[in-house]
Design a protein around this motif. Structure first.
Motif, PDB file in Angstrom:
ATOM      1  N   LYS A   1       0.811  -1.232   0.000  1.00 30.18           N
ATOM      2  CA  LYS A   1       0.000   0.000   0.000  1.00 30.18           C
ATOM      3  C   LYS A   1       0.842   1.280   0.000  1.00 30.18           C
ATOM      4  CE  LYS A   1      -3.891  -2.371   0.629  1.00 30.18           C
ATOM      5  NZ  LYS A   1      -4.042  -3.368  -0.367  1.00 30.18           N
ATOM      6  N   LYS A   2       2.047   1.204  -0.556  1.00 29.38           N
ATOM      7  CA  LYS A   2       2.876   2.404  -0.677  1.00 29.38           C
ATOM      8  C   LYS A   2       2.293   3.299  -1.772  1.00 29.38           C
ATOM      9  CE  LYS A   2       6.065   0.594   2.017  1.00 29.38           C
ATOM     10  NZ  LYS A   2       6.601   1.054   3.232  1.00 29.38           N
ATOM     11  N   VAL A   3       2.472   4.594  -1.636  1.00 27.84           N
ATOM     12  CA  VAL A   3       1.968   5.548  -2.622  1.00 27.84           C
ATOM     13  C   VAL A   3       3.015   5.775  -3.711  1.00 27.84           C
ATOM     14  CG1 VAL A   3       0.392   6.678  -1.012  1.00 27.84           C
ATOM     15  CG2 VAL A   3       2.736   7.522  -1.261  1.00 27.84           C
ATOM     16  N   TYR A   4       2.542   6.254  -4.863  1.00 32.58           N
ATOM     17  CA  TYR A   4       3.421   6.453  -6.020  1.00 32.58           C
ATOM     18  C   TYR A   4       4.649   7.284  -5.683  1.00 32.58           C
ATOM     19  CZ  TYR A   4       0.442   4.525  -9.760  1.00 32.58           C
ATOM     20  OH  TYR A   4      -0.251   3.699 -10.590  1.00 32.58           O
ATOM     21  N   THR A   5       4.467   8.386  -4.971  1.00 34.73           N
ATOM     22  CA  THR A   5       5.612   9.260  -4.681  1.00 34.73           C
ATOM     23  C   THR A   5       6.691   8.531  -3.882  1.00 34.73           C
ATOM     24  OG1 THR A   5       4.427  10.161  -2.763  1.00 34.73           O
ATOM     25  CG2 THR A   5       4.350  11.441  -4.814  1.00 34.73           C
ATOM     26  N   GLU A   6       6.270   7.708  -2.966  1.00 32.38           N
ATOM     27  CA  GLU A   6       7.223   6.934  -2.167  1.00 32.38           C
ATOM     28  C   GLU A   6       7.935   5.893  -3.035  1.00 32.38           C
ATOM     29  OE1 GLU A   6       7.269   4.375   2.005  1.00 32.38           O
ATOM     30  OE2 GLU A   6       5.381   5.175   1.246  1.00 32.38           O
ATOM     31  N   ILE A   7       7.184   5.253  -3.929  1.00 32.32           N
ATOM     32  CA  ILE A   7       7.763   4.239  -4.817  1.00 32.32           C
ATOM     33  C   ILE A   7       8.770   4.877  -5.771  1.00 32.32           C
ATOM     34  CG2 ILE A   7       7.264   2.535  -6.607  1.00 32.32           C
ATOM     35  CD1 ILE A   7       4.506   2.119  -5.203  1.00 32.32           C
ATOM     36  N   VAL A   8       8.398   6.026  -6.350  1.00 25.96           N
ATOM     37  CA  VAL A   8       9.309   6.742  -7.252  1.00 25.96           C
ATOM     38  C   VAL A   8      10.593   7.108  -6.516  1.00 25.96           C
ATOM     39  CG1 VAL A   8       9.670   8.906  -8.514  1.00 25.96           C
ATOM     40  CG2 VAL A   8       7.521   7.656  -8.781  1.00 25.96           C
ATOM     41  N   LYS A   9      10.442   7.643  -5.320  1.00 25.79           N
ATOM     42  CA  LYS A   9      11.609   8.079  -4.539  1.00 25.79           C
ATOM     43  C   LYS A   9      12.529   6.913  -4.205  1.00 25.79           C
ATOM     44  CE  LYS A   9      12.880  10.615  -0.384  1.00 25.79           C
ATOM     45  NZ  LYS A   9      12.404  11.251   0.836  1.00 25.79           N
ATOM     46  N   GLU A  10      11.948   5.790  -3.798  1.00 21.48           N
ATOM     47  CA  GLU A  10      12.759   4.656  -3.351  1.00 21.48           C
ATOM     48  C   GLU A  10      13.345   3.843  -4.505  1.00 21.48           C
ATOM     49  OE1 GLU A  10      12.226   0.727  -0.567  1.00 21.48           O
ATOM     50  OE2 GLU A  10      11.263   2.598   0.071  1.00 21.48           O
ATOM     51  N   THR A  11      12.596   3.709  -5.611  1.00 18.08           N
ATOM     52  CA  THR A  11      13.036   2.817  -6.690  1.00 18.08           C
ATOM     53  C   THR A  11      13.558   3.535  -7.924  1.00 18.08           C
ATOM     54  OG1 THR A  11      10.889   2.715  -7.802  1.00 18.08           O
ATOM     55  CG2 THR A  11      11.300   1.116  -6.015  1.00 18.08           C
ATOM     56  N   GLY A  12      13.157   4.797  -8.101  1.00 16.56           N
ATOM     57  CA  GLY A  12      13.511   5.510  -9.327  1.00 16.56           C
ATOM     58  C   GLY A  12      12.628   5.139 -10.506  1.00 16.56           C
ATOM     59  N   ALA A  13      11.622   4.309 -10.272  1.00 13.61           N
ATOM     60  CA  ALA A  13      10.710   3.906 -11.343  1.00 13.61           C
ATOM     61  C   ALA A  13       9.862   5.086 -11.784  1.00 13.61           C
ATOM     62  CB  ALA A  13       9.799   2.770 -10.868  1.00 13.61           C
ATOM     63  N   SER A  14       9.527   5.118 -13.059  1.00 11.04           N
ATOM     64  CA  SER A  14       8.645   6.166 -13.557  1.00 11.04           C
ATOM     65  C   SER A  14       7.210   5.861 -13.134  1.00 11.04           C
ATOM     66  CB  SER A  14       8.720   6.239 -15.083  1.00 11.04           C
ATOM     67  OG  SER A  14       8.150   5.073 -15.658  1.00 11.04           O
ATOM     68  N   THR A  15       6.381   6.886 -13.160  1.00 11.21           N
ATOM     69  CA  THR A  15       4.969   6.657 -12.828  1.00 11.21           C
ATOM     70  C   THR A  15       4.317   5.752 -13.875  1.00 11.21           C
ATOM     71  OG1 THR A  15       4.342   8.742 -13.894  1.00 11.21           O
ATOM     72  CG2 THR A  15       4.690   8.780 -11.501  1.00 11.21           C
ATOM     73  N   ALA A  16       4.796   5.793 -15.112  1.00 10.52           N
ATOM     74  CA  ALA A  16       4.274   4.894 -16.149  1.00 10.52           C
ATOM     75  C   ALA A  16       4.583   3.436 -15.808  1.00 10.52           C
ATOM     76  CB  ALA A  16       4.854   5.257 -17.515  1.00 10.52           C
ATOM     77  N   THR A  17       5.794   3.186 -15.335  1.00  9.20           N
ATOM     78  CA  THR A  17       6.164   1.827 -14.926  1.00  9.20           C
ATOM     79  C   THR A  17       5.319   1.380 -13.744  1.00  9.20           C
ATOM     80  OG1 THR A  17       8.423   2.017 -15.768  1.00  9.20           O
ATOM     81  CG2 THR A  17       8.045   0.392 -14.013  1.00  9.20           C
ATOM     82  N   ILE A  18       5.141   2.262 -12.782  1.00 10.96           N
ATOM     83  CA  ILE A  18       4.339   1.920 -11.604  1.00 10.96           C
ATOM     84  C   ILE A  18       2.908   1.610 -12.018  1.00 10.96           C
ATOM     85  CG2 ILE A  18       3.457   2.747  -9.386  1.00 10.96           C
ATOM     86  CD1 ILE A  18       6.051   4.529  -9.271  1.00 10.96           C
ATOM     87  N   SER A  19       2.354   2.408 -12.921  1.00  9.59           N
ATOM     88  CA  SER A  19       0.989   2.162 -13.411  1.00  9.59           C
ATOM     89  C   SER A  19       0.886   0.824 -14.128  1.00  9.59           C
ATOM     90  CB  SER A  19       0.550   3.279 -14.360  1.00  9.59           C
ATOM     91  OG  SER A  19       0.443   4.491 -13.678  1.00  9.59           O
ATOM     92  N   ARG A  20       1.888   0.515 -14.941  1.00  8.97           N
ATOM     93  CA  ARG A  20       1.888  -0.761 -15.670  1.00  8.97           C
ATOM     94  C   ARG A  20       1.928  -1.937 -14.696  1.00  8.97           C
ATOM     95  NH1 ARG A  20       5.314  -4.611 -17.440  1.00  8.97           N
ATOM     96  NH2 ARG A  20       4.947  -5.517 -19.487  1.00  8.97           N
ATOM     97  N   VAL A  21       2.785  -1.843 -13.701  1.00  5.78           N
ATOM     98  CA  VAL A  21       2.886  -2.905 -12.698  1.00  5.78           C
ATOM     99  C   VAL A  21       1.579  -3.011 -11.919  1.00  5.78           C
ATOM    100  CG1 VAL A  21       4.067  -3.652 -10.586  1.00  5.78           C
ATOM    101  CG2 VAL A  21       5.400  -2.774 -12.520  1.00  5.78           C
ATOM    102  N   LYS A  22       0.993  -1.870 -11.579  1.00  2.00           N
ATOM    103  CA  LYS A  22      -0.270  -1.875 -10.835  1.00  2.00           C
ATOM    104  C   LYS A  22      -1.370  -2.574 -11.634  1.00  2.00           C
ATOM    105  CE  LYS A  22      -3.544   1.083  -8.435  1.00  2.00           C
ATOM    106  NZ  LYS A  22      -3.929   2.458  -8.118  1.00  2.00           N
TER     107      LYS A  22
END
Length: 100
Positions: A55-76
């Motif tokens: 249940k981590k939020v996008y901003t936290e995921i971006v900060k910790e992993t460097g993943a783009s929001t597009a990548t996070i959306s695709r994984v989601k």
């Protein structure tokens, strides 16, 4: 299962992966098979999936992993909207220390 992926070459790749016995085998095989960027992208997606299940939020995921929001959306989408449950299967097995 995505029939677009199913073919003899992919079957052979998966048999090769299933033959690996430990992390050292994995490092040796994937170093030969993938570029460092490809391996980084795959491992990043798995970490993103884990964080999304936590249940981590996008901003936290971006900060910790460097993943783009597009990548996070695709994984989601793959994690929660697909019926393959590949990420869920692997994450549950890692969590429970299982291997089939």
């Amino acid at each position: 299962m995505n029939s677009k992926l199913k073919n003899d070459s992919t079957d052979y790749l998966f048999k090769a992966i299933l033959s690996l016995e430990n992390e050292e085998d994995c490092y040796r095989f994937f170093e030969d098979l993938c570029t460092s960027a490809e391996l980084k992208a795959m491992s990043q997606r798995l970490v993103v999936a884990k964080m999304l299940t936590e249940k981590k939020v996008y901003t936290e995921i971006v900060k910790e992993t460097g993943a783009s929001t597009a990548t996070i959306s695709r994984v989601k989408r793959a994690l929660f909207d697909n019926d393959t449950y590949g990420y869920t299967l692997v994450l549950d097995r890692i969590e429970n220390g299982e291997k089939e």
